[in-house]
Design an enzyme around this catalytic site. Structure first.
Site, PDB file in Angstrom:
ATOM      1  N   ASP A 249       0.568  -1.184  -0.267  1.00 25.52           N
ATOM      2  CA  ASP A 249       0.724   0.306  -0.050  1.00 25.52           C
ATOM      3  C   ASP A 249       0.749   1.008  -0.410  1.00 25.52           C
ATOM      4  O   ASP A 249       0.419   2.468  -0.813  1.00 25.52           O
ATOM      5  CB  ASP A 249      -0.958   0.181   1.177  1.00 25.52           C
TER       6      ASP A 249
HETATM    7  C1  LIG Z   1      -1.809  -4.185  -5.840  1.00 24.03           C
HETATM    8  S1  LIG Z   1      -2.928  -4.796  -4.133  1.00 24.03           S
HETATM    9  C2  LIG Z   1      -2.182  -4.198  -2.957  1.00 24.03           C
HETATM   10  C3  LIG Z   1      -2.483  -3.826  -1.688  1.00 24.03           C
HETATM   11  O1  LIG Z   1      -3.754  -2.610  -1.089  1.00 24.03           O
HETATM   12  C4  LIG Z   1      -2.333  -5.010  -0.335  1.00 24.03           C
HETATM   13  O2  LIG Z   1      -1.536  -5.898  -0.779  1.00 24.03           O
HETATM   14  C5  LIG Z   1      -3.813  -4.763   0.401  1.00 24.03           C
HETATM   15  O3  LIG Z   1      -3.056  -4.671   1.150  1.00 24.03           O
HETATM   16  C6  LIG Z   1      -5.360  -4.108   0.285  1.00 24.03           C
HETATM   17  O4  LIG Z   1      -5.696  -4.122   1.321  1.00 24.03           O
HETATM   18  P1  LIG Z   1      -7.006  -3.928   1.353  1.00 24.03           P
HETATM   19  O5  LIG Z   1      -7.632  -3.091   2.517  1.00 24.03           O
HETATM   20  O6  LIG Z   1      -7.979  -4.477   0.982  1.00 24.03           O
HETATM   21  O7  LIG Z   1      -7.240  -2.016   0.193  1.00 24.03           O
END
Ligand SMILES: CSC[C@@H](O)[C@@H](O)C(=O)COP(=O)(O)O
Length: 355
Positions: A249
Site C-alpha cells: 500500500d
Molecule cells: C495490488 S493491491 C496491494 C495492496 O493494496 C494489498 O496488498 C492490500 O493491502 C489491500 O488492502 P485493502 O484493505 O483490501 O485495500
C-alpha cells in the site's frame, strides 16, 4: 471470460465497480455517478486495493466532470483540486490515490496555464489522462509478472522446475485494473507452467484471501490452496515454500512496506524459515516523501468488521477490539521489491527514483 472489477466508458457516463463486499456469493455492480459515490465505495471497501483505489477514485472524478460545463479553466481547475483532495481522504494508508491526485493536479495546472488550450480541451485532455491509468496499470502489472517470475525462478535449485509460493490478501484483478501485482507474478508463473501451487491466507478480518483471491484463482483455474492465517508457520515447516509474494500500500524510501495486516508476521516467519520474501508493487505505490515506514499512517477499521462475519456476531459482546487494517514490514525482511521496471533491493530504491 476475464474478471472485470471496473467497467468504464466516459462517453456513456459509465463507471461501475464490482461490489467486493458481496463476493464470492454475489456478483453485483454498483454505478458510480461522481466523486461522492467514488469516495463512498472506497471508504466502505466495496472496492479496495491500492492501485484500484487510485483508479476508481480518479475515474469517479472523470465521470463527474464529463457531465458538467465549466465557464472557464480557472473554475475547472478549482473543481478538480477540491475533488482530488476529497478523494484522498477516503482511506489513509495506500499512497496511490495521493500520488495520482498530485500528478493529475499538476496536469490540470499546466493545461490551465496553456493559452492555446480551451476549457473544453482542458477537460478532455484531463479525462484522457485518467482513462490512460487503466491501460498503464495493466501494462505495469504484466511487467511486474515478468520481472518477478524471472527473479524467483533464478533462485531455484537446478533440479527444481516448479515453485510453491505463499501470498497474502488480494493483489489481483480485484485490487488493480487487471492481472495484479503479487498475483500477477503468480499468473505469469502459471502461464509459464512453472507454478506448482499458490497457497493463500484467508486474511482476516475482511477475508481478502478467502473471498477474493480464492475467487480469482478458481476463476482462472490456477492451482491454489487456502489456509488460515494461523497456519503460515506450519506451512513453512511442512511444505517447501520457495517464495512469499505480497503487495504494498505504501513503500518508503528505505524499503519499509505498509501492506495488509498480517504481512509483517509472515515476513518474520519467512526469515525464520529462510523463505525469500518479495514485495510486488508498481512505482505508483512508492512514496518518495517517506524516508522510512515509521511515519506511515495505519488505518484502523470499525470494530464490527472484526466481531461479525456475514452479519453474524462471532465475538462476545462487550469485548474491546483493536482492528488495524495494515502493518509495516521492515526492509531487512524484504529480499526485493518487484516493480514494472525490474526487481530492486530496498537499498537501491532511492537510486531508482533518482533521489
Ligand atoms: C495490488 S493491491 C496491494 C495492496 O493494496 C494489498 O496488498 C492490500 O493491502 C489491500 O488492502 P485493502 O484493505 O483490501 O485495500
Amino acid at each position: 471470460m476475464v474478471l472485470q472489477s471496473i467497467k468504464f466508458d466516459v462517453e456513456f457516463g459509465l463507471l461501475e465497480i464490482l461490489d467486493q463486499l458481496l463476493l464470492p456469493e454475489k456478483t453485483q455492480y454498483i454505478k458510480i455517478k461522481g466523486v461522492e459515490d467514488g469516495w463512498s465505495v472506497i471508504n466502505k471497501m466495496q472496492v479496495r486495493g491500492a492501485p484500484a483505489i487510485a483508479i476508481v477514485g480518479s475515474l469517479s472524478l472523470a465521470v463527474e466532470i464529463w457531465k458538467e460545463e465549466f465557464q472557464d479553466k480557472k473554475t475547472l481547475l478549482r473543481e478538480i483540486e477540491g475533488k482530488l483532495n476529497y478523494l484522498i481522504s477516503a482511506r489513509p494508508t495506500a499512497v496511490n490515490m495521493k500520488l495520482a491526485a498530485d500528478e493529475l493536479l499538476e496536469l490540470a495546472i499546466q493545461l490551465s496555464r496553456d493559452e492555446t488550450c480551451s476549457t473544453r480541451d482542458m477537460k478532455k485532455n484531463f479525462i484522457d489522462a485518467i482513462t490512460m491509468m487503466l491501460d498503464k496499470d495493466i501494462a505495469d502489472n504484466k511487467n511486474i509478472g515478468k520481472h518477478g517470475s524471472d527473479a524467483i525462478l533464478s533462485n531455484l535449485q537446478s533440479q527444481e522446475t516448479t515453485i510453491k509460493v505463499l501470498t497474502h490478501c488480494n493483489t489481483g484483478s480485484l485490487a488493480t485494473a487487471g492481472y495484479g501485482t503479487a498475483l500477477g507474478v503468480v499468473r505469469r508463473l502459471h502461464e509459464m507452467k512453472r507454478l506448482d501451487r499458490v497457497y493463500l491466507t484467508e486474511t482476516r478480518p475482511y477475508n481478502q484471501g478467502a473471498r477474493l483471491t480464492a475467487f480469482e484463482m478458481v476463476h482462472d483455474k490456477v492451482p491454489a490452496t487456502l489456509i488460515c492465517d494461523s497456519m503460515v508457520a506450519y506451512l513453512f515447516q511442512k511444505k517447501h515454500i520457495q517464495a512469499v509474494l505480497v503487495g504494498a500500500d505504501r513503500v518508503a524510501m528505505n524499503g519499509d512496506t505498509a501492506n495488509k495486516i498480517g504481512t509483517y508476521q509472515i515476513a518474520c516467519l519467512a526469515a525464520l524459515h529462510d523463505v525469500p520474501f518479495y514485495v510486488c508493487a508498481p512505482f505508483t505505490s512508492i512514496d518518495s516523501s517517506k524516508s522510512s515506514g515509521d511515519s506511515i499512517v495505519i488505518e484502523e477499521r470499525p470494530e464490527h468488521e472484526m466481531t461479525y462475519i456475514a452479519g453474524k456476531r462471532i465475538a462476545a459482546p462487550g469485548i474491546s477490539v483493536w482492528n488495524p487494517a495494515f502493518d509495516v514490514t521492515p526492509a531487512k525482511f524484504i529480499r526485493g521489491i518487484i516493480t514494472e521496471r525490474g526487481v530492486f533491493e530496498c537499498s537501491d530504491l532511492k537510486n531508482q527514483l533518482n533521489l
